[in-house]
Design an enzyme around this catalytic site. Structure first.
Site, PDB file in Angstrom:
ATOM      1  N   ILE A  15       0.840  -1.201   0.000  1.00 52.97           N
ATOM      2  CA  ILE A  15       0.000   0.000   0.000  1.00 52.97           C
ATOM      3  C   ILE A  15       0.872   1.247   0.000  1.00 52.97           C
ATOM      4  O   ILE A  15       0.544   2.258  -0.642  1.00 52.97           O
ATOM      5  CB  ILE A  15      -0.962  -0.008   1.200  1.00 52.97           C
ATOM      6  CG1 ILE A  15      -1.949  -1.181   1.074  1.00 52.97           C
ATOM      7  CG2 ILE A  15      -1.721   1.311   1.297  1.00 52.97           C
ATOM      8  CD1 ILE A  15      -2.917  -1.302   2.238  1.00 52.97           C
ATOM      9  N   ASP A  34      11.572   2.875   5.289  1.00 51.13           N
ATOM     10  CA  ASP A  34      11.251   1.450   5.199  1.00 51.13           C
ATOM     11  C   ASP A  34      12.489   0.641   5.573  1.00 51.13           C
ATOM     12  O   ASP A  34      13.614   1.032   5.205  1.00 51.13           O
ATOM     13  CB  ASP A  34      10.798   1.071   3.777  1.00 51.13           C
ATOM     14  CG  ASP A  34       9.847  -0.109   3.765  1.00 51.13           C
ATOM     15  OD1 ASP A  34      10.297  -1.214   4.141  1.00 51.13           O
ATOM     16  OD2 ASP A  34       8.669   0.063   3.392  1.00 51.13           O
ATOM     17  N   ASP A  58      14.400   1.477  10.547  1.00 56.17           N
ATOM     18  CA  ASP A  58      13.347   0.774  11.277  1.00 56.17           C
ATOM     19  C   ASP A  58      12.502   1.765  12.061  1.00 56.17           C
ATOM     20  O   ASP A  58      13.030   2.630  12.775  1.00 56.17           O
ATOM     21  CB  ASP A  58      13.989  -0.235  12.234  1.00 56.17           C
ATOM     22  CG  ASP A  58      13.013  -1.261  12.766  1.00 56.17           C
ATOM     23  OD1 ASP A  58      11.850  -0.898  13.038  1.00 56.17           O
ATOM     24  OD2 ASP A  58      13.407  -2.428  12.928  1.00 56.17           O
ATOM     25  N   TYR A 147      -1.863  -9.519  15.914  1.00 54.72           N
ATOM     26  CA  TYR A 147      -1.779  -8.498  14.869  1.00 54.72           C
ATOM     27  C   TYR A 147      -2.868  -7.456  15.059  1.00 54.72           C
ATOM     28  O   TYR A 147      -2.605  -6.248  15.146  1.00 54.72           O
ATOM     29  CB  TYR A 147      -1.891  -9.138  13.482  1.00 54.72           C
ATOM     30  CG  TYR A 147      -2.290  -8.155  12.404  1.00 54.72           C
ATOM     31  CD1 TYR A 147      -1.452  -7.095  12.059  1.00 54.72           C
ATOM     32  CD2 TYR A 147      -3.515  -8.260  11.756  1.00 54.72           C
ATOM     33  CE1 TYR A 147      -1.822  -6.175  11.089  1.00 54.72           C
ATOM     34  CE2 TYR A 147      -3.890  -7.350  10.772  1.00 54.72           C
ATOM     35  CZ  TYR A 147      -3.039  -6.308  10.445  1.00 54.72           C
ATOM     36  OH  TYR A 147      -3.414  -5.395   9.491  1.00 54.72           O
ATOM     37  N   ASN A 176     -10.168  -5.033   2.699  1.00 61.47           N
ATOM     38  CA  ASN A 176      -9.193  -5.906   2.025  1.00 61.47           C
ATOM     39  C   ASN A 176      -8.689  -5.293   0.721  1.00 61.47           C
ATOM     40  O   ASN A 176      -9.380  -5.317  -0.297  1.00 61.47           O
ATOM     41  CB  ASN A 176      -9.819  -7.275   1.746  1.00 61.47           C
ATOM     42  CG  ASN A 176     -10.376  -7.903   3.000  1.00 61.47           C
ATOM     43  OD1 ASN A 176     -11.573  -7.851   3.243  1.00 61.47           O
ATOM     44  ND2 ASN A 176      -9.509  -8.482   3.813  1.00 61.47           N
ATOM     45  N   PHE A 207      -9.316 -21.989   1.971  1.00 62.25           N
ATOM     46  CA  PHE A 207      -9.302 -22.451   3.356  1.00 62.25           C
ATOM     47  C   PHE A 207     -10.733 -22.565   3.878  1.00 62.25           C
ATOM     48  O   PHE A 207     -11.526 -21.630   3.773  1.00 62.25           O
ATOM     49  CB  PHE A 207      -8.506 -21.503   4.243  1.00 62.25           C
ATOM     50  CG  PHE A 207      -7.029 -21.504   3.946  1.00 62.25           C
ATOM     51  CD1 PHE A 207      -6.280 -22.663   4.065  1.00 62.25           C
ATOM     52  CD2 PHE A 207      -6.388 -20.351   3.531  1.00 62.25           C
ATOM     53  CE1 PHE A 207      -4.918 -22.670   3.785  1.00 62.25           C
ATOM     54  CE2 PHE A 207      -5.033 -20.348   3.249  1.00 62.25           C
ATOM     55  CZ  PHE A 207      -4.304 -21.513   3.375  1.00 62.25           C
TER      56      PHE A 207
END
Length: 314
Positions: A15, A34, A58, A147, A176, A207
């Site tokens: 993204i 990044d 980081d 998460y 999503n 799944f």
């Protein structure tokens, strides 16, 4: 917006690179950050532009984060995060350090420079039960993985800076998102995984029973939403969803993607405890506050993704 300078964390991620592209199209100068653990230099290779620079660092390193900020920075879009649900279940500390501590570092840098912040969260924080005709921003939260828990914690910290320090913060929850440059392994999105497997004449593996649904948002629509919401004064202090408002089952998605000769198979779920049975966004708040609506249909988005995977042209 051509006079503006924006810090983008996670600028080389899926993204992130689309946000960078959107900002460059608007004439913005970008200072990216990044560590290339999730992102890739290939994602940003096309941005040979003097208005875009990136630091290999980081977000957990406060000194590195602070080095990107000064009085020339107009806003920060914070995308840097650990995003793998299964990895968060296996090693929750990594997600805590990046998503919570990293966000704290960004918040402090923004506070010191009085910089507005667009914090990109996730729809995975919501309680997926009783979703009704779509999940709006008032829907109860119930993180089902470390998460999601770490992302919700980072949102709570950002909200505290808005109330405690009057820092102009907007919390953004895209649903999503899919499109070119997304990973096609287990950490990738279902659309990218399916299209990649279809192109390779491999079986599309679903799944569980495949009745679970997703609200699938194309990458350019997501990036436009993030940039619009970050710079809007009407969104400060708000949580805002972005999605199409339409859901599709994984079974139907597989049927949409699969071309002649591609098999579809149901397999045992690898993390059933954190499976989301239904995801459908209520995007009315984004529409009302920003005038934002998605422009790319699912069929068109799948076609664009397939073309890019074949030819490398998004």
């Amino acid at each position: 917006m051509s006079e503006r300078t924006v810090v983008v964390t996670g600028a080389a991620g899926f993204i992130g690179r689309w946000v960078v592209s959107e900002l460059l199209d608007r004439g913005v100068t970008i200072r990216g950050l990044d560590d290339f653990s999730n992102g890739s230099r290939e994602n940003i290779a096309e941005f040979d532009d003097e208005r875009f620079s990136i630091v290999d660092g980081d977000v957990r390193d406060r000194t590195v984060v602070e080095s990107l900020f000064d009085d020339e920075v107009d806003a920060c879009i914070h995308l840097a995060a650990e995003i793998d649900v299964q990895e968060s279940l296996d090693d929750p500390m990594d997600h805590f350090q990046t998503n919570v501590v990293g966000t704290q570092n960004v918040l402090e840098a923004c506070r010191e420079q009085e910089t507005r912040l667009g914090l990109v969260g996730t729809c995975m924080v919501y309680d997926m039960l009783n979703a009704g005709e779509g999940i709006d921003e008032d829907h109860p939260v119930k993180p089902a993985s470390p998460y999601a828990g770490s992302k919700l914690a980072s949102e709570n910290m950002a909200e505290s800076y808005y109330h405690g320090y009057d820092l102009p913060v907007t919390i953004l929850r895209p649903f999503n998102t899919y499109g070119p440059f997304q990973k096609t392994g287990m950490a990738g999105g279902v659309v990218s995984i399916f299209v990649d497997r279809d192109l390779d004449d491999r079986t599309l593996k679903i799944f569980g029973d495949g009745t679970q649904t997703r609200d699938l948002l194309y990458a350019t629509d997501c990036a436009r939403f993030i940039v619009d919401a970050t710079f809007s004064d009407d969104t400060v202090g708000e949580v805002i969803n972005a999605g199409t408002g339409e859901e599709i089952s994984i079974n139907d998605l597989a049927d949409l993607v699969a071309t002649e000769g591609t098999d579809i198979e149901h397999v045992e779920h690898h993390h059933p405890q954190s499976e989301v049975q239904r995801l459908q966004c209520d995007p009315s708040k984004a529409r009302d506050l920003l005038g934002w609506t998605p422009e790319v249909s699912l069929q068109e988005g799948v076609d664009r993704l397939r073309t890019w995977m074949r030819n490398g042209e998004p």
